[in-house]
Design a protein around this motif. Structure first.
Motif, short mmCIF file in Angstrom:
data_model
loop_
_atom_site.label_atom_id
_atom_site.label_comp_id
_atom_site.label_asym_id
_atom_site.label_seq_id
_atom_site.Cartn_x
_atom_site.Cartn_y
_atom_site.Cartn_z
N ALA A 112 0.87 -1.18 0.00
CA ALA A 112 0.00 0.00 0.00
C ALA A 112 0.91 1.24 0.00
N PRO A 113 0.44 2.34 -0.57
CA PRO A 113 1.26 3.56 -0.62
C PRO A 113 1.49 4.16 0.78
N ILE A 114 2.60 4.83 0.92
CA ILE A 114 3.02 5.36 2.22
C ILE A 114 2.00 6.31 2.84
N ASP A 115 1.37 7.17 2.06
CA ASP A 115 0.40 8.11 2.63
C ASP A 115 -0.76 7.38 3.29
N LYS A 116 -1.26 6.35 2.63
CA LYS A 116 -2.36 5.56 3.19
C LYS A 116 -1.92 4.83 4.45
N VAL A 117 -0.74 4.21 4.41
CA VAL A 117 -0.23 3.45 5.55
C VAL A 117 -0.05 4.34 6.77
N VAL A 118 0.56 5.50 6.58
CA VAL A 118 0.80 6.41 7.70
C VAL A 118 -0.53 6.93 8.27
N ALA A 119 -1.48 7.24 7.42
CA ALA A 119 -2.78 7.72 7.90
C ALA A 119 -3.48 6.65 8.73
N LEU A 120 -3.43 5.40 8.29
CA LEU A 120 -4.04 4.30 9.05
C LEU A 120 -3.34 4.10 10.39
N PHE A 121 -2.00 4.16 10.37
CA PHE A 121 -1.21 3.98 11.60
C PHE A 121 -1.48 5.08 12.62
N ASN A 122 -1.58 6.30 12.17
CA ASN A 122 -1.65 7.45 13.07
C ASN A 122 -3.05 7.76 13.58
N ASN A 123 -4.02 6.93 13.28
CA ASN A 123 -5.39 7.13 13.73
C ASN A 123 -5.72 6.14 14.85
N PRO A 124 -5.80 6.61 16.10
CA PRO A 124 -6.07 5.70 17.22
C PRO A 124 -7.37 4.89 17.07
N ALA A 125 -8.31 5.36 16.27
CA ALA A 125 -9.54 4.60 16.05
C ALA A 125 -9.25 3.27 15.35
N ASN A 126 -8.10 3.17 14.69
CA ASN A 126 -7.73 1.94 13.99
C ASN A 126 -6.96 0.95 14.86
N PHE A 127 -6.51 1.35 16.04
CA PHE A 127 -5.66 0.49 16.85
C PHE A 127 -6.29 -0.87 17.12
N LYS A 128 -7.60 -0.88 17.30
CA LYS A 128 -8.28 -2.16 17.60
C LYS A 128 -8.19 -3.14 16.44
N GLN A 129 -7.89 -2.63 15.24
CA GLN A 129 -7.80 -3.49 14.06
C GLN A 129 -6.53 -4.33 14.04
N TRP A 130 -5.50 -3.90 14.78
CA TRP A 130 -4.23 -4.61 14.69
C TRP A 130 -3.49 -4.80 16.00
N GLN A 131 -3.97 -4.21 17.08
CA GLN A 131 -3.33 -4.38 18.39
C GLN A 131 -4.24 -5.24 19.28
N ASP A 132 -3.81 -6.46 19.52
CA ASP A 132 -4.59 -7.38 20.35
C ASP A 132 -4.89 -6.76 21.71
N GLY A 133 -6.14 -6.88 22.13
CA GLY A 133 -6.53 -6.43 23.46
C GLY A 133 -6.73 -4.94 23.61
N PHE A 134 -6.61 -4.17 22.52
CA PHE A 134 -6.76 -2.72 22.62
C PHE A 134 -8.18 -2.37 23.07
#
Length: 146
Positions: A11-33
């Motif tokens: 995936a392109p860097i802009d999309k990846v960074v935007a997904l990473f930097n949004n705490p609403a997405n943490f539950k998608q990839w951090q177990d137990g968030f």
């Protein structure tokens, strides 16, 4: 204990960074968030403090995150404090050919507090690195499907 792990994401860097930097997405990839609650400063900027809550085997874990460097995609470094440990984690993103992105996460100094955390680290020295790689792999799957 210092280490670094990385994963290449389709995936392109802009999309990846935007997904990473949004705490609403943490539950998608951090177990137990469970939650990300700003405490002081402007959220997701250098100097900001937030409480990050996880659940691990029915135990609630609350970390205080203090962002030390916020210069994405090059670097986001944060200090994490808990009653049993203090550590820094640095995240960076590198643009690769063909609209791909390399996500690298590295743990800096880790200070364990108390007998049990030190014993666990001694008995399972690779546990933190394994968990870090697991979250990178889960983030890759999330970013590629988002």
């Amino acid at each position: 204990m210092k280490f670094e792990s990385s994963v290449d994401i389709n995936a392109p860097i802009d999309k990846v960074v935007a997904l990473f930097n949004n705490p609403a997405n943490f539950k998608q990839w951090q177990d137990g968030f469970i939650s990300y609650e700003p405490i002081s400063g402007t959220s997701r900027t250098a100097g900001a403090k937030s409480k990050v809550t996880y659940i691990n085997r029915r135990h609630k874990i609350e970390l205080i995150e203090t962002i030390q460097v916020m210069n994405l995609p090059a670097e986001m470094t944060a200090l994490y404090e808990h009653e049993h440990m203090v550590n820094t984690l640095t995240n960076s993103f590198t643009e690769l050919p063909d609209k791909k992105t390399r996500y690298t996460a590295g743990m800096g100094e880790l200070k364990l507090i108390g007998f049990m955390p030190k014993l666990m680290a001694f008995l399972m020295p690779g546990m933190a690195k394994k968990q870090n790689q697991k979250w990178l792999d889960q983030f890759k799957a999330f970013a590629e499907s988002a």
